[in-house]
Design a protein around this motif. Structure first.
Motif, PDB file in Angstrom:
ATOM      1  N   GLN A   6       0.836  -1.193   0.000  1.00  0.00           N
ATOM      2  CA  GLN A   6       0.000   0.000   0.000  1.00  0.00           C
ATOM      3  C   GLN A   6       0.873   1.246   0.000  1.00  0.00           C
ATOM      4  OE1 GLN A   6      -3.064  -1.731   3.231  1.00  0.00           O
ATOM      5  NE2 GLN A   6      -3.747   0.187   2.307  1.00  0.00           N
ATOM      6  N   CYS A  23      -3.404   0.456  -3.669  1.00  0.00           N
ATOM      7  CA  CYS A  23      -3.198  -0.903  -3.154  1.00  0.00           C
ATOM      8  C   CYS A  23      -2.747  -1.814  -4.291  1.00  0.00           C
ATOM      9  CB  CYS A  23      -4.488  -1.446  -2.549  1.00  0.00           C
ATOM     10  SG  CYS A  23      -4.373  -3.204  -2.084  1.00  0.00           S
ATOM     11  N   TRP A  34     -11.157  -3.300   0.835  1.00  0.00           N
ATOM     12  CA  TRP A  34     -10.707  -2.101   1.559  1.00  0.00           C
ATOM     13  C   TRP A  34     -11.431  -2.055   2.908  1.00  0.00           C
ATOM     14  CZ3 TRP A  34      -6.831   1.188   0.395  1.00  0.00           C
ATOM     15  CH2 TRP A  34      -6.369   1.255  -0.931  1.00  0.00           C
ATOM     16  N   CYS A  92      -5.884  -2.445   3.013  1.00  0.00           N
ATOM     17  CA  CYS A  92      -6.252  -3.207   1.831  1.00  0.00           C
ATOM     18  C   CYS A  92      -5.920  -4.668   2.088  1.00  0.00           C
ATOM     19  CB  CYS A  92      -5.479  -2.691   0.622  1.00  0.00           C
ATOM     20  SG  CYS A  92      -5.795  -3.583  -0.908  1.00  0.00           S
ATOM     21  N   GLY A 107      -2.349  -5.582   3.853  1.00  0.00           N
ATOM     22  CA  GLY A 107      -1.195  -4.707   3.695  1.00  0.00           C
ATOM     23  C   GLY A 107      -0.904  -3.973   4.993  1.00  0.00           C
TER      24      GLY A 107
END
Lengths: 115, 111
Positions: A6, A23, A34, A92, A107
């Motif tokens: 990210q 992302c 998300w 993400c 992430g």
């Protein structure tokens, strides 16, 4: 790739500005998610993509939030006319498939601060 | 709507002591339950899921449908277990991709 990537890691914006968060999912992962995580809270679902199709955007807090994944890989979350309550960590995640039997890989997140 | 409750924001134990992180959920159907963990300066990662019925890093969790609970347990805590733990739920059926998280419990294991 090594995992979900990210960028940026940190973003500071003034109230009213537009921001874009990127992302990069794990290569080959069909599903992308998300989440928004406010301070002291758990992640909250925002939206879900399967390839390039946005199948669920029920968690987006307002029409100022917009997400896209035009080629079925990289995704961008855009927030228009930012407000202070948008300050949060945006996470993400990606998975091989869409069901809960496929673990979601997260992430590091983008920490967004709105002044 | 489904909800996940983790009643303890903070939990502190000594190394070698048993630890139990509580998780209760509200959902009228039959959900799938997960525990996610976030170690310091690392990303959120899946620890275990109830359908796997496995033990990961010495942790186990049993789904108790009668009490609508999914508590995470470990008989002997280690310092490296110090982390933020999130309980999460997903529905069965069409929306089974969507995770609902609790607010998390910060576990500190003291030497």
């Amino acid at each position: 790739g090594a995992g979900v990537s990210q960028s940026p890691r940190y973003k500071v914006a003034k109230r009213g500005q537009d921001v874009a968060l990127r992302c990069d999912p794990i290569s080959g992962h069909v599903s992308l998610f998300w989440y928004q995580q406010a301070l002291g809270q758990g992640p909250e679902f925002l939206t879900y993509f399967q390839n390039e199709a946005q199948l669920d955007k029920s968690g987006l807090p307002s029409d100022r939030f917009f997400a896209e994944r035009p080629e079925g890989s990289v995704s961008t979350l855009k927030i228009q006319r930012t407000q202070q309550e948008d300050s949060a960590v945006y996470l993400c995640a990606s998975s091989k498939g869409g069901g809960s039997n496929q673990p979601q890989h997260f992430g590091d997140g983008t920490r967004l601060s709105i002044l | 709507a489904q909800r996940v409750t983790q009643p303890e924001k903070l939990l502190s134990v000594f190394k070698g002591a048993p630890v139990e992180l509580k998780c209760n959920y509200s959902y009228s159907g039959s959900p799938e339950l997960f525990w996610y963990v976030q170690y310091s300066r690392q990303r959120l990662q899946l620890l275990l899921r109830h359908i796997s019925r496995e033990s990961i890093k010495g942790f186990t969790a049993d789904l108790n449908k009668g009490e609508t609970s999914f508590h995470l347990k470990k008989p002997f805590a280690q310092e490296e277990d110090s982390a933020m733990y999130y309980c999460a739920l997903s529905l069965r059926g069409g929306s089974n991709y969507k995770l609902t998280f609790g607010k998390g419990t910060l576990l500190t294991v003291n030497p």
